[in-house]
Design an enzyme around this catalytic site. Structure first.
Site, PDB file in Angstrom:
ATOM      1  N   ASP A  50     -39.279  31.583  53.055  1.00 47.18           N
ATOM      2  CA  ASP A  50     -38.996  30.128  52.444  1.00 47.18           C
ATOM      3  C   ASP A  50     -37.848  30.261  51.685  1.00 47.18           C
ATOM      4  O   ASP A  50     -37.686  30.945  50.375  1.00 47.18           O
ATOM      5  CB  ASP A  50     -40.093  29.812  51.409  1.00 47.18           C
ATOM      6  CG  ASP A  50     -39.978  28.584  50.517  1.00 47.18           C
ATOM      7  OD1 ASP A  50     -38.921  28.061  50.659  1.00 47.18           O
ATOM      8  OD2 ASP A  50     -40.945  28.234  49.808  1.00 47.18           O
ATOM      9  N   HIS A 109     -44.009  29.172  45.385  1.00 47.43           N
ATOM     10  CA  HIS A 109     -44.149  27.952  45.259  1.00 47.43           C
ATOM     11  C   HIS A 109     -45.688  27.495  45.832  1.00 47.43           C
ATOM     12  O   HIS A 109     -45.857  28.189  47.069  1.00 47.43           O
ATOM     13  CB  HIS A 109     -42.920  27.222  45.664  1.00 47.43           C
ATOM     14  CG  HIS A 109     -42.888  25.734  45.398  1.00 47.43           C
ATOM     15  ND1 HIS A 109     -43.861  24.795  46.106  1.00 47.43           N
ATOM     16  CD2 HIS A 109     -42.222  24.811  44.680  1.00 47.43           C
ATOM     17  CE1 HIS A 109     -43.282  23.560  45.781  1.00 47.43           C
ATOM     18  NE2 HIS A 109     -42.481  23.314  44.862  1.00 47.43           N
ATOM     19  N   CYS A 167     -44.732  24.029  39.884  1.00 48.05           N
ATOM     20  CA  CYS A 167     -45.522  24.210  41.215  1.00 48.05           C
ATOM     21  C   CYS A 167     -45.817  25.567  41.286  1.00 48.05           C
ATOM     22  O   CYS A 167     -45.549  26.233  42.500  1.00 48.05           O
ATOM     23  CB  CYS A 167     -44.539  23.504  42.296  1.00 48.05           C
ATOM     24  SG  CYS A 167     -44.585  21.847  42.185  1.00 48.05           S
ATOM     25  N   GLN A 216     -34.765  27.852  47.770  1.00 48.59           N
ATOM     26  CA  GLN A 216     -33.951  27.960  46.839  1.00 48.59           C
ATOM     27  C   GLN A 216     -32.999  28.824  47.065  1.00 48.59           C
ATOM     28  O   GLN A 216     -31.977  29.061  46.315  1.00 48.59           O
ATOM     29  CB  GLN A 216     -34.682  28.493  45.750  1.00 48.59           C
ATOM     30  CG  GLN A 216     -35.854  27.635  44.945  1.00 48.59           C
ATOM     31  CD  GLN A 216     -35.200  26.447  44.285  1.00 48.59           C
ATOM     32  OE1 GLN A 216     -34.191  26.320  44.136  1.00 48.59           O
ATOM     33  NE2 GLN A 216     -36.055  25.345  44.273  1.00 48.59           N
ATOM     34  N   LYS A 235     -32.250  19.796  48.287  1.00 40.91           N
ATOM     35  CA  LYS A 235     -31.951  21.002  47.301  1.00 40.91           C
ATOM     36  C   LYS A 235     -30.495  21.454  47.646  1.00 40.91           C
ATOM     37  O   LYS A 235     -29.807  22.252  46.941  1.00 40.91           O
ATOM     38  CB  LYS A 235     -32.934  22.066  47.309  1.00 40.91           C
ATOM     39  CG  LYS A 235     -34.248  21.662  46.904  1.00 40.91           C
ATOM     40  CD  LYS A 235     -35.350  22.799  46.886  1.00 40.91           C
ATOM     41  CE  LYS A 235     -36.693  22.329  46.485  1.00 40.91           C
ATOM     42  NZ  LYS A 235     -36.861  21.725  45.514  1.00 40.91           N
TER      43      LYS A 235
END
Ligand code: PLP
Length: 406
Positions: free
Chosen positions: A200, A123, A364, A203, A226
Site C-alpha cells: 500500500d 490503514h 482509520c 503515503q 494524496k
C-alpha cells in the site's frame, strides 16, 4: 537544486486564505494534499476544450480525450517503472485498488484454509477488504506485529509464513507512525516461499521514488489525491502474469470483448479491470500532478519534508507530557502524538479555531490505537508547501492551548 518554497506556495492559492481570521496552516496532507493551479487548470481545460467519453467514441473530442487519458497510463508506467503499460489499472483510489485485488486475487488463488498476513500498522483500507475476502473464502488472517517504536517486526515473518500463506499486505509508509517499512526485505522473504505481496503506497509515492520492478512487488497501490492530484482517482499496479489470471472485479462497458446472453468474453488488460466510464478529467489532471512532482524532483521533495519532520519532532518533544507514536529513523511525512491529560479532540478543535488544520481521532487505524491503548491521537502531516515558520506558529499555538487546558 534547492526548492523555492515561497514560489511553490503561489501554485496553491487555497493556502493564502484566513480561517477564523487566522492565516491557514494546512497540516493534513496525509489525509489529502492540496492541488496546484496546474492540476486544476488541466482538469478545467479538458472540460472546456476536448471533453468526450474515452475509448468508445468515433469523433474528434472522444479521440483527443482518449489520447490524453492513455498518455497518463504511460506516464505512470514510467513514474513507478512498471514493465508494461497494461500493468497500470486506473481505479477510484487506494481503497478500490485493494478491494479489487482482495476480490479478484481471492477468486483466482485463495481456497478454504489458506492464510494471508496483514501488518498491525495498516490503514483500515488494507485490513477490511482482506477480512471480507477471508470470510468469503474461508481463509485466515495472521498479523505481522510492530514494536512500541513503530518498527515492523519482520523477523516474525519466518514463523508467520507457512505453506498455506498466499499473500502479505503491508504499507510502504504507515499513515499513523510514518514508518518507512523495508518492503524490499518483506518481498524477498515472501517470494522465497512463493508468497505474493501487495504494498500500500498511499503515503509513500509522493515522498519516495518508487520502482516496482526493483522492488519486485506483485501489487502496488496508491491514490492521486494524496500526491497533488484530484480525488476519485487511484492506481493499481499489478504484475501482468497475475492480473491475467485474475477475473474481473466489476462487470460493465469497456471491460468486455463480446457480450451475449449465452456467454460474455472479457477484454484484455488493463481494460478488463476498468468497467464503466472512469474519472476521465481526474486521470488527465493526475498526469499534470505527476509532472508537477517530477519537475520539483521526488527526491528533493522527500529531503525537504524530512527536514520539516525532524524540525517539528524536536520542537514537539519540548512540550511536557508529549508522546510521539512512531519514532523510527526511517520515517516520512507524519507525526502522530498525544499530550498527557488533554483529549486529542480538544486539541484539534482548538487548533482549528487558531487556523491550523490537523487530523485527530483514530486515523482509520484502530489496530494502531489498540496497540498503544489509546482512543485517539493527533496527527500533523507535511507536504512540499509547508514551512518551518508554520511549524513555529503551530508550536506556539500548541503551547498556548496546553497551558489553557492542563
Ligand atoms: N492506505 C493508507 C496508508 C492511507 O493513508 C489511506 C488514506 O489515508 C488509504 C490507504 C486509503 O486511501 P483512499 O481513501 O484514497 O482510498
Amino acid at each position: 537544486m534547492t526548492l523555492d518554497i515561497a514560489r511553490i506556495r503561489k501554485d496553491f492559492p487555497i493556502l493564502e486564505q484566513t480561517v477564523y481570521n487566522k492565516p491557514l496552516i494546512y497540516f493534513d496532507s496525509a489525509a489529502s494534499s492540496q492541488k496546484p493551479l496546474q492540476v486544476l487548470k488541466k482538469e478545467e481545460q479538458l472540460h472546456l476544450e476536448y471533453y468526450g467519453n474515452i475509448h468508445r467514441g468515433a469523433h474528434f473530442l472522444a479521440d483527443k480525450a482518449t489520447i490524453a487519458y492513455e498518455a497518463v497510463r504511460d506516464q505512470l508506467k514510467k513514474f513507478v517503472n512498471a514493465a508494461n503499460r497494461e500493468e497500470i489499472i486506473f481505479t477510484k483510489g487506494t481503497t478500490e485498488s485493494i478491494n479489487l485485488v482482495a476480490f479478484s486475487f481471492g477468486e483466482a488463488f485463495i481456497e478454504a484454509g489458506d492464510e494471508l498476513i496483514v501488518s498491525e500498522m495498516e490503514h483500515h483500507a488494507n485490513i477490511v477488504p482482506w477480512q471480507m475476502m477471508a470470510q468469503r473464502k474461508g481463509a485466515k488472517i495472521r498479523v505481522l506485529p510492530f514494536d512500541n517504536d513503530g518498527r515492523l517486526m519482520i523477523e516474525k515473518l519466518d514463523e508467520l509464513i507457512t505453506e498455506k500463506t498466499k499473500l502479505i499486505a503491508v504499507a510502504h509508509v504507515a499513515n499513523t507512525l510514518g514508518t518507512i517499512n523495508p518492503v524490499d526485505k518483506i518481498i524477498e522473504k515472501a517470494h522465497a516461499k512463493g508468497v505474493k505481496v501487495l504494498v500500500d503506497g498511499a503515503q509513500a509515492v509522493k515522498h519516495l521514488p518508487v520502482d516496482v520492478q526493483a522492488l519486485d512487488t506483485d501489487f502496488y497501490v496508491f491514490s492521486a489525491h494524496k500526491m497533488y492530484g484530484p480525488n476519485g482517482v487511484g492506481v493499481l499496479y499489478g504484475k501482468k502474469e497475475l492480473l491475467d489470471q485474475m477475473p474481473p472485479y466489476q462487470g460493465g462497458g469497456e471491460m468486455i470483448s463480446e457480450v451475449s446472453f449465452e456467454k460474455t468474453t472479457f477484454n484484455d488488460l488493463p481494460y478488463k479491470f476498468e468497467a464503466g466510464t472512469p474519472h476521465i478529467t481526474g486521470v488527465v489532471a493526475f498526469g499534470e500532478a505527476i509532472s508537477y512532482l517530477e519537475n520539483l524532483g521526488v527526491a528533493e521533495v522527500a529531503r525537504y519534508e524530512h527536514e520539516l519532520l525532524q524540525y517539528a519532532t524536536q520542537k514537539l518533544l519540548s512540550i511536557q507530557g508529549m508522546t510521539i507514536y512512531g519514532t523510527q529513523p526511517e520515517k516520512s511525512g507524519v507525526i502522530t502524538f498525544n499530550i498527557e491529560g488533554i483529549h486529542s479532540f480538544d486539541i484539534s478543535t482548538m487548533l482549528d479555531k487558531m487556523g491550523i488544520a490537523v487530523r485527530s481521532g483514530r486515523l482509520c487505524a484502530d489496530t494502531v490505537m489498540q496497540h498503544y491503548g489509546v482512543s485517539g491521537t493527533i496527527r500533523i502531516s507535511f507536504a512540499v508547501y509547508n514551512t518551518f515558520d508554520e511549524i513555529d506558529q503551530f508550536i506556539v499555538a500548541l503551547k498556548k492551548l496546553v497551558m489553557m487546558l492542563s
